[in-house]
Design an enzyme around this catalytic site. Structure first.
Site, PDB file in Angstrom:
ATOM      1  N   ASP A  43       0.161  -7.440   1.553  1.00 35.51           N
ATOM      2  CA  ASP A  43       0.581  -6.051   1.679  1.00 35.51           C
ATOM      3  C   ASP A  43       2.112  -5.926   1.729  1.00 35.51           C
ATOM      4  OD1 ASP A  43       0.338  -3.330   1.811  1.00 35.51           O
ATOM      5  OD2 ASP A  43      -0.263  -3.245   3.918  1.00 35.51           O
ATOM      6  N   HIS A  47       0.826  -1.218   0.000  1.00 39.21           N
ATOM      7  CA  HIS A  47       0.000   0.000   0.000  1.00 39.21           C
ATOM      8  C   HIS A  47       0.857   1.264   0.000  1.00 39.21           C
ATOM      9  CE1 HIS A  47       0.040   0.028   4.580  1.00 39.21           C
ATOM     10  NE2 HIS A  47       0.150   1.314   4.334  1.00 39.21           N
ATOM     11  N   SER A  92       4.384   3.022   7.628  1.00 41.72           N
ATOM     12  CA  SER A  92       4.019   1.840   6.839  1.00 41.72           C
ATOM     13  C   SER A  92       5.186   1.367   5.996  1.00 41.72           C
ATOM     14  CB  SER A  92       2.852   2.168   5.919  1.00 41.72           C
ATOM     15  OG  SER A  92       1.671   2.171   6.646  1.00 41.72           O
TER      16      SER A  92
END
Lengths: 339, 593
Positions: free
Chosen positions: B106, B75, B188
């Site tokens: 992911d 992502h 992230s």
């Protein structure tokens, strides 16, 4: 004199040692404490969650938790650490301590691992703590509950609440720097890093002064006599106590009883515009009209659909209230009896 | 009075004992802090700030090898295009290219360019991580560091083996590590380290709720174990898929994991799994709940052969099943908007003028443009082509020496594994037909245009189809096949060797070729004959390369029921140029008799 000095330093040193527990001990402490926590499941109300946490405080299956909406909804299930699922009864509650004592419906030979709150630990600001809870419902079944770390920031009285609900405990509570103010965490266990029980994790409320979500736990030393009183039968069960933390009035109930349909709550803080007034309803009789923007219920300012639902939820059926609306730029005050 | 003295003495004794201990502990706290600072200094150079070429947003990553491979979240990279800019704590910005993606998990693999001596992290064993372990999360939350010095947050492990449902998307976090270290937008893709600086996870998700998209005390890291199981497949440049089981389970009232439904064309069905059986373990891990299965399943790429144990009336049985593809993405799927980590930025979405990293540069750096090749089913086909060349070019060179061999019929004399059967069998193999002859041998015949699982010899099931595929490979003309790609590495069953896999689609047959790094010749081939059948699984060893074309001196036939290999010694190998007619005549008449 010197013996007193010795005594004082002994206490300080022993306390210090709690801060720096070695890691092998940490594993044991965490697994041991996780085994005394139950995941509670009930009914959610509006935005309120359908899950929470409780702490086993006896081998018979007595559970301490916060007296919140979950307890009030009536039917509760507890999932113990090994994944077994039980129904739960409310033994007693204390409004002043925001405490509910539950009892797991167990067979006579069921034995539960529990936290001995008769010997709570003591803690000073700056000391490390662990908080165990069913936060965000991350763990299911027999999965161990979550543990977070932090320190006790201070021990202080707390002026906090949410909306009209005011946190009732008058004695000091532990304020934490760990984020425990989360869905499902209320009723969790605060311990020292050595696993000594320190307190019961509080609910999702805001500090009145700063409007910040506050992370706190009510000390066992405060709760212990109350628990004892409840277990001795000196307290009545939850259903007989007035419910201060009432659920908000649902859209459906607003329509079916008051006769009002509000603008759909598409966003947080959607203004409380009246979209429709049912002919022949109490709202119609009181003179409400489509397009009215609700500003106040009695003296309480209404900022959103949600706050109107909450405000009306706190008023008993049959009571008279005055509702102030903005109608095309002018203020109109309308009396209504809550159906 | 005396009494009091005695008491104070005993306190003093306790004190002396404990103070010795505390003295050591205070020192150890100082040492702990010193070592933590040292650890952070050591691990920081491997932490990457991942940014789209034009600035405006971004995330984190971690370098895993000196040649510049780095792991991030899908992502993070999905919004950045095929080329991105990466900042390291040396203050420099490097170009990077997408290599492989695992949208479901992911995870994205990127390659930083321009150096062969990048600093990189040391992986730890995420299976050993426990609740209460201290952890360090490094990354670039809120894109705070203008010189790319990563932000460090400290916390503990709140839980392990957590399962996080795919919320409004396909991103599924299985078997992940829950932490209370602060994780914020921009973290992230960044690494999670244990307190000794070993890399144990990738921070990718958090429980965001009433506070908005900021730390809530509950964040989730993808385990390094899962990433390691995917890494070589990601290096293939593919869109790597997760697996599914072709059966469902439920937790029964007495706490058992009970099989509910089983697809009748699945490996599991053929291995005897039926509704009502109890599933005991999966991937060599015991199961306590139906969620456990989801957790374990989530760490394996599609196509992996996973061991599982089940119990039925007859007892306990351990079998292997190959995982079917979960999503089968043909192109990189878009990420739902809310999963995108963005810094608080201008409402119009333009790069923040204060953003020190915002640069106006070409999206594709001209010197690296050749490093990206677009193809359906791939994140970057360039890296697949590289790996294909690495495996297939040496093979083709070896075969081109005996270029006529492939077009001839092969005659292999096989020794029967049962000693008392002394007559050798004769295996005739061509590109379109194969047959087995000989006294006391299961006489059989298989033809490529009428492939039938029941034509295979029962004792050596799969021998004909597998050797026919070997013959077809040795025609040395890859254009015969509808597709050829490099799959990545896999653990070859039953031997457990790590092998590189080339997957060839040959008409309706999916053919998986296995290579190790010791020889350009294959060590095995699994051929899917058709839906609902077991694969033909052959193993090759002791290649004789002295003749016109190489041939294996031993051929192993894997029995999928028992996972045992029956080795057939090849006594003699010859090419028969005119054998085509002879073979079909001989084999054909024998089959009829």
């Amino acid at each position: 004199m010197s013996s007193l000095k010795f005594f004082v330093s002994a206490v300080v040193l022993l306390t210090c040692s709690h801060v720096f527990a070695d890691t092998t001990q940490t594993d044991v402490v965490i697994v041991d404490r996780q085994s005394s926590i139950v995941k509670l499941f009930g009914a959610g109300v509006g935005n309120l969650d359908s899950y929470g946490t409780g702490v086993l405080i006896s081998d018979k299956g007595h559970v301490a938790t916060v007296w919140n909406h979950l307890v009030n909804t009536g039917f509760l299930t507890a999932v113990v650490a090994d994944g077994r699922r039980f129904s739960v009864q409310v033994v007693g509650t204390s409004l002043e301590h925001d405490l509910a004592i539950l009892k797991i419906d167990s067979e006579d030979d069921d034995v539960f691992s529990f936290v001995d709150i008769q010997a709570p630990g003591s803690v000073f600001p700056g000391q490390s703590v662990y908080a165990f809870s069913n936060v965000f419902h991350v763990a299911t079944g027999n999965e161990p509950v979550s543990v977070v770390h932090g320190i006790v920031a201070c021990e202080s009285t707390l002026d906090a609440g949410l909306g009209r609900w005011q946190f009732p405990v008058k004695s000091p509570v532990y304020i934490l720097d760990a984020i425990t103010n989360n869905s499902g965490a209320a009723g969790g266990l605060l311990t020292s890093v050595n696993g000594e029980p320190l307190g019961l994790l509080g609910r999702e409320i805001r500090h009145r002064g700063s409007n910040m979500w506050v992370n706190y736990a009510v000390p066992w030393k405060t709760l212990r006599p109350v628990v004892a009183a409840i277990l001795a039968g000196e307290r009545v069960a939850a259903s007989k106590e007035p419910v201060k933390d009432s659920p908000p009035v649902s859209d459906r109930r607003l329509t079916s009883t008051f006769g009002i349909t509000l603008m759909p709550e598409v966003l947080d803080n959607t203004p409380a515009y009246i979209d429709r007034v049912i002919p022949g309803s109490p709202a119609k009789a009181s003179g409400f009209r489509r397009g009215d923007l609700v500003l106040m219920v009695n003296d309480a300012v209404i900022q959103s659909v949600e706050s109107l639902q909450k405000e009306l939820g706190g008023i008993r059926s049959g009571q008279r209230v005055t509702i102030t609306v903005n109608r095309e730029g002018s203020i109109v005050v309308l009396p209504i009896r809550v159906p | 009075m005396n009494f009091r003295v005695v008491r104070s003495l005993s306190i003093a004794t306790v004190l002396l004992i404990s103070s010795t201990g505390i003295g050591q502990e205070v020192v150890s706290v100082e040492q702990k802090q010193k070592s933590r600072i040292e650890t952070i200094r050591r691990i920081s150079p491997s932490v990457v700030c991942v940014m789209p070429p034009g600035g405006g947003g971004g995330g984190s990553g971690v370098l895993i090898s000196a040649d510049g491979y780095a792991i991030s979240n899908y992502h993070v990279t999905s919004g950045s295009g095929n080329f991105m800019k990466c900042g390291l704590n040396d203050g420099r910005v490097y170009d990077a290219v997408i290599v492989g993606i695992d949208p479901t998990g992911d995870v994205a693999l990127i390659k930083l360019l321009g150096r062969e001596d990048f600093p990189f992290c040391t992986p730890g064993n995420s299976d050993l991580v426990k609740a209460g372990d201290e952890v360090l999360a490094l990354g670039n939350p809120f894109l705070l560091a203008s010189d790319f010095t990563p932000t460090v947050t400290y916390g503990i492990v709140s839980g392990v083996n957590r399962y996080q449902y795919p919320a409004n998307s396909f991103l599924e976090y299985t078997d992940c590590i829950q932490i209370d270290a602060s994780i914020n937008p921009g973290n992230s893709g960044g690494p999670l380290f244990d307190i000794n600086g070993r890399w144990i996870g990738i921070n990718g998700r958090a429980s965001f709720e009433k506070r908005g998209r900021i730390n809530s005390g509950a964040a989730y890291a993808i385990s390094v174990r899962q990433i390691q199981l995917f890494i070589d497949q990601l290096k293939s440049g593919r869109i790597v898929d997760h697996g599914r089981t072709d059966f469902t389970v439920t937790t029964s009232s007495d706490g058992l994991i009970e099989v509910q439904e089983v697809s009748q064309i699945s490996d599991a069905w053929r291995r005897g799994l039926r509704p009502g059986d109890e599933l005991i373990s999966f991937g060599d891990r015991s199961l306590k709940s139906a969620n456990d299965l989801k957790n374990i399943l989530g760490i394996y790429p599609a196509g992996t052969r996973v061991p599982m144990t089940y119990r039925n009336r007859e007892g306990v049985r351990k079998v292997y099943v190959r995982l079917s593809p979960l999503h089968g993405f043909e192109a990189a799927p878009p990420i739902p908007q809310e999963a995108e980590p963005k810094r608080p930025e201008d409402p119009d979405g333009q790069p923040n003028p204060e953003d020190p990293h915002a640069e106006e540069e070409a999206v594709v750096p001209p010197e690296y443009a050749h490093l990206f090749v677009e193809k359906k089913g791939f994140a970057n086909f360039y890296y697949n082509q590289q790996m294909q060349d690495r495996i297939l070019v040496p093979l083709q060179q070896m075969l081109s020496a005996g270029s006529t061999g492939g077009t001839s019929t092969w005659v292999l004399q096989l020794k029967h594994p049962v000693a008392k059967i002394e007559t050798p069998g004769e295996l005739l193999v061509g590109a379109t037909a194969a047959g087995l002859l000989g006294d006391n041998w299961p006489i059989s015949h298989q033809q490529i245009d009428k492939l039938d699982a029941s034509n295979e010899p029962l004792e050596f099931w799969g021998l004909l189809t597998g050797t026919m595929q070997l013959h077809r490979l040795f025609l040395n003309d890859l254009s015969l096949f509808s597709s050829v790609h490099y799959h990545g590495t896999d653990t070859l069953q039953p031997s457990g060797e790590t092998v590189r896999v080339i997957v060839i689609q040959d008409d309706a047959r999916v053919v998986r070729w296995y290579f190790d790094d010791r020889s350009p010749l294959p060590i095995g081939v699994d051929t899917l004959i058709g839906v609902g059948n077991d694969e033909s699984r052959l193993r090759f060893r002791d290649w004789d390369t002295s003749g016109e074309i190489p041939w294996p001196q031993e051929i192993g036939v894997v029995n999928s029921d028992t996972e045992e290999v029956t080795w057939l010694e090849v006594l003699n190998f010859e090419l028969r140029k005119t054998a085509r007619a002879a073979m079909s005549g001989a084999a054909g008449s024998e089959v009829k008799s």
